[in-house]
Design an enzyme around this catalytic site. Sequence first.
Site, PDB file in Angstrom:
ATOM      1  CG  ASN A   1      50.652  84.208  16.298  1.00  0.00           C
ATOM      2  OD1 ASN A   1      50.648  83.735  15.167  1.00  0.00           O
ATOM      3  ND2 ASN A   1      50.301  83.518  17.369  1.00  0.00           N
TER       4      ASN A   1
ATOM      5  CB  SER B   1      53.670  79.397  20.295  1.00  0.00           C
ATOM      6  OG  SER B   1      53.319  78.294  19.493  1.00  0.00           O
ATOM      7  CD  GLU B   2      48.651  79.900  16.820  1.00  0.00           C
ATOM      8  OE1 GLU B   2      49.693  80.562  16.974  1.00  0.00           O
ATOM      9  OE2 GLU B   2      48.278  79.438  15.722  1.00  0.00           O
ATOM     10  CG  ASN B   3      51.179  75.735  21.098  1.00  0.00           C
ATOM     11  OD1 ASN B   3      51.640  76.741  20.586  1.00  0.00           O
ATOM     12  ND2 ASN B   3      51.936  74.744  21.502  1.00  0.00           N
TER      13      ASN B   3
ATOM     14  CB  SER C   1      46.925  81.374  24.151  1.00  0.00           C
ATOM     15  OG  SER C   1      47.580  81.654  22.939  1.00  0.00           O
TER      16      SER C   1
END
Lengths: 234, 216
Positions: free
Chosen positions: B23, B46-48, B88
């Site tokens: 990340n 991608s943390e979304n 996530s």
Amino acid sequence: MSKIYADVTSALEGFTFDGMTVMSGGFGLCGIPENLIAGLKASGVKGLTVISNNAGVDGFGLGQLLETRQIAKMISSYVGENKEFERQYLAGELQLEFNPQGTLAERIRAGGAGIPAFFTATGVGTLVAEGKEVREFNGRNYVMETGLVADLSIVKAWKADERGNLVFRKTARNFNPMMATAGKVTLVEVEEIVPVGSIDPDHIHTPGVYVDRLIQTVSEKRIEQRTVRQKESA
Amino acid sequence: MARTREQLAERAAKELQDGFYVNLGIGIPTLVANYIPEGMTVTLQSENGMLGMGPFPYEGEEDPDLINAGKQTITEIPESSYFSSSESFAMIRGGHINLSILGAMEVAQNGDIANWMIPGKLVKGMGGAMDLVAGVKRVVVVMDHANKHGQSKVLKACTLPLTGTGVVSRIITDLAVFDVKPDGSGLELIELADGVSLDEVAAKTEADYTVAPGVG
């Protein structure tokens, strides 16, 4: 009993009251229930506590409800892109509770799953752990966070069948599936409603049990940061 | 010579290993993606809600349903997968992401990091930073050695509100690279940027540190 409603107004009918808590899906402007947000604005409901990762931008998404002062409190992880939000917050007109993004997501997941609280290492030793129970498990400290539920969840999905089985598209999924589970009532706007049986049951992301009302809408789907690369010249 | 932003990103890319799930934070860390060595498989999270982030789209091919955590339009690649925000952060919190490279306002010699708020200034929120530093197996900070007032950002103790405690493993600055020693005994200077002397680092660093053999 059909879950399909003709428009935003009829879908919201009977589900709004002043002082209510609303969960609103999306990350930035991606996957937000923009038509249902506009419907809340038109309904005139006020004193809202809104649980949403972000707060929209000026004039779009939740920014519309901030402009009309319908929001009393936000629970969010990041609110960077909104001048009206800044102004109301600095003037003390708006309450704000910051949650770490993963903690916010898990609080909603837990709320929808009937779990009243859980422990996480996120935020231990920081401001977000202040006043909360900290407990040691296997030699590491964890802070207790509580589950979240809402009076109403408004959700954006790509496609639904007539029974409310949902499919999301790409990164527009984000907070929407958890929020669908955590509302006492869940309203969903989709780009297309298809007949029952036309979505492979293995491909359904959110089962229709969580969905109370469904509307088909056209979304503007605004892009917040348009980034592109150049085609390599031959 | 202090490292430029691009050189910082290039140095940070040396932290990548074949097969890693990574990340990258916003700013200089995002540039690290441009320096993934040829032939190395690195999957960007991608943390979304996406694993396997592709490059920016060509003009006219932007998709509003496909963005990264910085809300920028991106593309998918053959190995990409999408998932919810709770999934996530389950993979982040559960220790399934190998490496997080992120920026900071301050880092302390015990591995504490502050990168989300300055008291008295408008606070935009921590986003996913607290979850990332607490959950990812290895946290590497990439930042300028000093703030815009010339004060050291590598400190004995952070002065700003913390993002996480004892979580940083390595600090890469425009002047040097430090390891946070796992035994809690403080920092070790392991590299100098080209043309930077031990004396310059000493003059510009508030934290205590030892110097690894052969450095300088």
